[in-house]
Structures are given as structure tokens and as C-alpha cells.
Write an enzyme that holds these catalytic residues in place. Structure first.
Site, short mmCIF file in Angstrom:
data_model
loop_
_atom_site.label_atom_id
_atom_site.label_comp_id
_atom_site.label_asym_id
_atom_site.label_seq_id
_atom_site.Cartn_x
_atom_site.Cartn_y
_atom_site.Cartn_z
N ARG A 200 44.45 10.98 2.89
CA ARG A 200 44.51 9.55 2.39
C ARG A 200 45.74 8.54 3.48
NH1 ARG A 200 42.82 11.66 -2.40
NH2 ARG A 200 44.75 12.38 -3.02
N PHE A 216 32.46 7.71 -1.77
CA PHE A 216 32.82 8.50 -2.29
C PHE A 216 33.52 8.17 -3.50
CE2 PHE A 216 29.27 10.12 -0.09
CZ PHE A 216 28.30 9.99 -1.03
N ASP A 238 30.44 4.24 -5.64
CA ASP A 238 30.70 5.37 -6.02
C ASP A 238 29.88 5.54 -7.65
OD1 ASP A 238 32.80 7.75 -6.47
OD2 ASP A 238 31.40 8.27 -8.16
N ALA A 272 25.40 6.15 -3.26
CA ALA A 272 25.34 6.32 -2.15
C ALA A 272 24.86 6.17 -0.50
CB ALA A 272 26.53 6.77 -1.11
N CYS A 332 33.58 18.98 1.75
CA CYS A 332 34.97 19.72 0.97
C CYS A 332 33.44 21.51 0.50
CB CYS A 332 34.98 19.20 -0.93
SG CYS A 332 34.37 18.90 -2.04
N1 SAH Z 1 37.65 10.20 -1.79
C1 SAH Z 1 38.00 10.83 -3.10
C2 SAH Z 1 37.13 12.20 -4.22
C3 SAH Z 1 35.80 11.85 -4.26
S1 SAH Z 1 34.66 13.10 -5.11
C4 SAH Z 1 39.79 10.69 -3.39
O1 SAH Z 1 40.02 10.83 -2.20
O2 SAH Z 1 40.02 10.62 -4.76
C5 SAH Z 1 33.57 12.57 -4.67
C6 SAH Z 1 32.44 11.40 -5.67
O3 SAH Z 1 31.50 11.59 -5.62
C7 SAH Z 1 33.02 11.57 -7.38
O4 SAH Z 1 34.03 10.58 -7.73
C8 SAH Z 1 31.33 11.27 -7.70
O5 SAH Z 1 30.97 10.65 -9.41
C9 SAH Z 1 30.74 10.95 -6.06
N2 SAH Z 1 29.61 10.63 -6.10
C10 SAH Z 1 28.88 11.87 -6.47
N3 SAH Z 1 27.37 11.81 -6.20
C11 SAH Z 1 27.12 10.75 -5.67
C12 SAH Z 1 26.19 9.26 -5.14
N4 SAH Z 1 25.11 10.04 -4.64
N5 SAH Z 1 26.66 8.59 -4.83
C13 SAH Z 1 27.69 7.63 -5.03
N6 SAH Z 1 29.11 9.13 -5.86
C14 SAH Z 1 28.69 9.84 -5.81
#
Ligand code: SAH
Length: 386
Positions: A200, A216, A238, A272, A332
Site C-alpha cells: 500500500r 477487491f 468489492d 469484480a 495470496c
Molecule cells: N486489498 C484489500 C484486501 C482484499 S481481500 C486490502 O488491502 O485491505 C479480498 C476482497 O475481495 C474481500 O474484501 C472480498 O469481499 C472481495 N471479493 C471476494 N470475491 C470477490 C469477487 N468475486 N468480486 C469482488 N470482490 C470480491
């Protein structure tokens, strides 16, 4: 047993002096009956023993845990100086506490267990946490795989406050001077993705004057960092409405920073894959795109499908890139390496007719040291559209 490796699989144990119960201390000998190590016995997992200590006899007690915590906490002391009050105090195996993660959010400590074998030692761990970390409260989180049997056996549920004041609303912590809310009892992981902190920070450095898509987004961490770094617009996307509400709350909480106050923030709710395609069809373009999906390959059988999904995301993302734009892709999934991820990203972007030049690769933040191969799950690629 493999040298320095913290796990002993069931099939590598030649004989047991007796059947152990969950959390028993296992004393590990070699073929010549030389004492090698002490570990936590876990009859419910293929990882039958997690090594706590190598070498001669040693009491595994409050003082042992306090020593491990002091050492781990000491290595993270510099983070406070950069305006960061949430970090991983102890990263499981890599800090000598296998299967146990200790995170700090201000004065709230979160213990996350990945094996039920910690249960009989919890009292001593809590005493050590009290002594070394002086928390206002300690919250317990349970990995999905152990939550039900652990709760049935102990009566403790995921998210319970074990000691100290009950949670009254979100905990507000700081990351490089930004205020962020989290829910340590119910949020993902232990409430926040601490492992992406350094990435970040890198995004903040890249963001000046740019329009940013944070897909996401969870509670908005990447987008908010970009705003602080001078982004003109941020779109947080998200599938979770709760996460997007938190993202809005986190932007509001930081209005005091002129750069955040002058950044236009929007949110988009949905899957997404669909939303990226929709944005493309609507002709939207961005100068910086961050894609940080959840683990797409949880088992070896998922790997091929996950690589196709990463390629598809890269393709959809690449269609939204302005010329010269930056593209950040994280994974991840422990089972997917940086080279495989890069290959998937290049294949996907090529389908969109874009060439991406890789600028750098990174991994977990510095408070997530990785001292054994299975511990390295996070990869982050920084690329630029040519
Ligand atoms: N970038 C964030 C962490 C992401 S965790 C940070 O730095 O804090 C992954 C995220 O993806 C979660 O919030 C989850 O709700 C979302 N997610 C999971 N599947 C998804 C999809 N198909 N489309 C959109 N968001 C999704």
C-alpha cells in the site's frame, strides 16, 4: 525431520511412545534417541507436530512464550515511529510460535489459532501476552478449519474477547498516519490485511495525480493510500457491501488530510469479473489499477483454474488501463509462485492487446517474516502499460 523446518507430517514419524492428545508436548528424538526438538502434538491434522523448540530440554511455559513474544515484538519496534499502530507481532512458525498469529491493533491484541493444539496452553500464552504486550483486550480468532471442533471442545467461539474490555464498535488504528477502522472479532483475517502494508505504501508513492481503481478493495486500504499519495479519484470495488461501507467510513475518517479530502471517492458493488467488464464497456480508463483478489487456489487441484482466473482478471484490468498506466496484481495463493502469476498476467494482458513491463515484485510486509517455504503466500507484481 527436515532441518529447521517447523512441521513434522504424520507419515514422517516412525514411532510414538503413546497416542498423544491435542496440545500434548511432543518430545522428538532421532533414530539414535538423541533429543532433537519439542513440539505441539496435533492428532487432528496431517501436520502432526509443530516444532516449538530445538535442542536440549526446555520448559514450555509462560516464560517461554514471553521470551518468544519479546523477541518478536522487539523486531517490530520501529513501526511505531512511522505512525503505524497495527502490525503482526508474531508471525506463527516464522517467529517460533507455530500455528499462532499475534496481531496488534492499537491496544487490542488478536490471537489467531491455526491448530487446536494451542488450547491447553492458552492460559499461559495469555499471561505472556499480558506481561509483554500490556493489551487493553485480547480477541481470539479461529482458522476456519478448526473453528467448529475447537468451539465444541472449549466453549470459546471465534471472535470472543478472552480478557479485558468488551469491544464497543470498531477499533481505530493508524497505518503510516492514516486512520483505519477494523472489526477484530468479525473482520477478515484478524480484521485487516496487515500483510499488504508495504505494498500500500508503494501504491501511495505511485498515485500522485492519478485516477485509481482499487478492485477487491475490502475496507479501502489501497485506495485510501493512493488518495493520501495524491490520487485525484479512487474507485473502490468489492463484492461485500459491508466492506464498501467501511471503505467510505475510512475515507471520511481521513478528511483531515488535504490530499484525501480533495480526492473523489466512489464505490462499486459487485463481482469484480462482471464489474471490470462493465467499466470497460462504459469506456472507463484508469491511470493505476490494483487487483488484490482473495486466495483463488486453496488446494493443489485449484491451481490451473486459479491461473486462468488471474489471467482473466489481468485481461479485464488491462482493457481499463490508460497509456503508461500502472498495474498492480497481488496473489495470496501459497500454491502459485511469482513466475506463474507473472506468466498469467502477461498472457491475460496480451489478450487485451496490451504489453505490460514489470517494474518490481514484492511480498509480505516486513512484520511478516517468512522462514520456511510454505509460509510465503503473498506475491505482488508492479507493472506498467507500454
Ligand atoms: N486489498 C484489500 C484486501 C482484499 S481481500 C486490502 O488491502 O485491505 C479480498 C476482497 O475481495 C474481500 O474484501 C472480498 O469481499 C472481495 N471479493 C471476494 N470475491 C470477490 C469477487 N468475486 N468480486 C469482488 N470482490 C470480491
Amino acid at each position: 525431520m527436515r532441518k529447521e523446518h517447523p512441521w513434522l507430517y504424520a507419515e514422517s514419524i516412525r514411532s510414538l511412545s503413546r497416542e498423544g492428545a491435542s496440545g500434548d508436548l511432543a518430545v522428538i528424538f532421532d533414530r539414535k534417541r538423541k533429543l532433537l526438538a519439542l513440539g505441539l502434538f496435533d492428532p487432528d491434522s496431517p501436520i502432526r507436530i509443530r516444532v516449538l523448540h530445538r535442542g536440549g530440554p526446555r520448559a514450555i511455559d509462560r516464560e517461554f512464550f514471553a521470551e518468544r513474544l519479546r523477541e518478536a515484538a522487539g523486531a517490530r519496534a520501529h513501526l511505531a515511529a512511522e505512525g503505524t499502530s497495527a502490525h503482526r507481532v508474531a508471525n506463527g512458525e516464522s517467529d517460533g510460535l507455530p500455528g499462532l498469529v499475534v496481531d496488534r491493533y492499537e491496544r487490542t491484541i488478536v490471537l489467531k489459532l491455526y491448530t487446536a493444539a494451542w488450547q491447553p496452553h492458552l492460559g499461559e500464552v495469555l499471561a505472556a501476552v499480558d506481561e509483554v504486550l500490556a493489551p487493553e483486550r485480547v480477541v481470539l480468532r479461529l482458522a476456519r478449519a478448526i473453528a467448529t471442533p475447537f468451539s465444541e471442545r472449549s466453549g470459546i467461539r471465534d471472535g470472543d474477547v478472552l480478557t479485558g474490555a468488551p469491544l464497543a464498535g470498531p477499533v481505530v488504528f493508524r497505518e503510516r498516519g492514516l486512520a483505519l477502522r477494523c472489526d477484530p472479532a468479525r473482520g477478515q483475517k484478524t480484521g485487516f490485511f496487515l500483510d499488504q502494508r508495504d505494498n500500500r505504501a508503494r501504491v501511495a508513492e505511485l498515485a500522485r495525480g492519478k485516477s485509481v481503481l482499487d478492485a477487491f478493495s475490502y475496507t479501502g486500504g489501497f485506495g485510501l493510500s493512493a488518495a493520501r499519495g495524491g490520487a485525484t479519484r479512487v474507485l473502490s470495488l468489492d463484492a461485500s457491501r459491508v466492506a464498501l461501507e467501511e471503505a467510505r467510513a475510512n475515507f471520511a475518517l481521513n478528511r483531515g488530510h488535504p490530499a484525501v479530502a480533495s480526492c473523489a471517492h466512489e464505490t462499486a458493488h459487485g463481482d469484480a469479473f462482471d464489474e471490470l467488464a462493465r467499466l470497460g464497456a462504459a469506456g472507463r480508463r484508469f491511470d493505476l489499477i490494483v487487483l488484490d483478489p482473495p486466495a483463488l487456489a486453496r488446494t493443489q487441484a485449484d491451481v490451473a483454474g486459479a491461473l486462468r482466473a488471474y489471467a482473466r482478471l489481468a485481461e479485464l484490468g488491462a482493457r481499463l488501463l490508460a497509456d503508461g498506466a500502472d498495474f498492480v496484481m497481488a496473489s495470496c495463493s501459497a500454491r502459485i509462485g511469482a513466475n506463474e502469476l507473472a506468466a498469467a498476467v502477461h498472457a491475460g494482458s496480451a489478450r487485451a492487446g496490451r504489453r505490460l513491463r514489470e517494474l518490481e515484485r514484492s511480498a509480505h510486509a516486513c512484520d511478516h517474516p517468512v522462514r520456511f517455504p510454505e509460509g510465503a503466500y503473498l506475491k505482488c507484481l508492479f507493472l506498467r502499460a507500454e
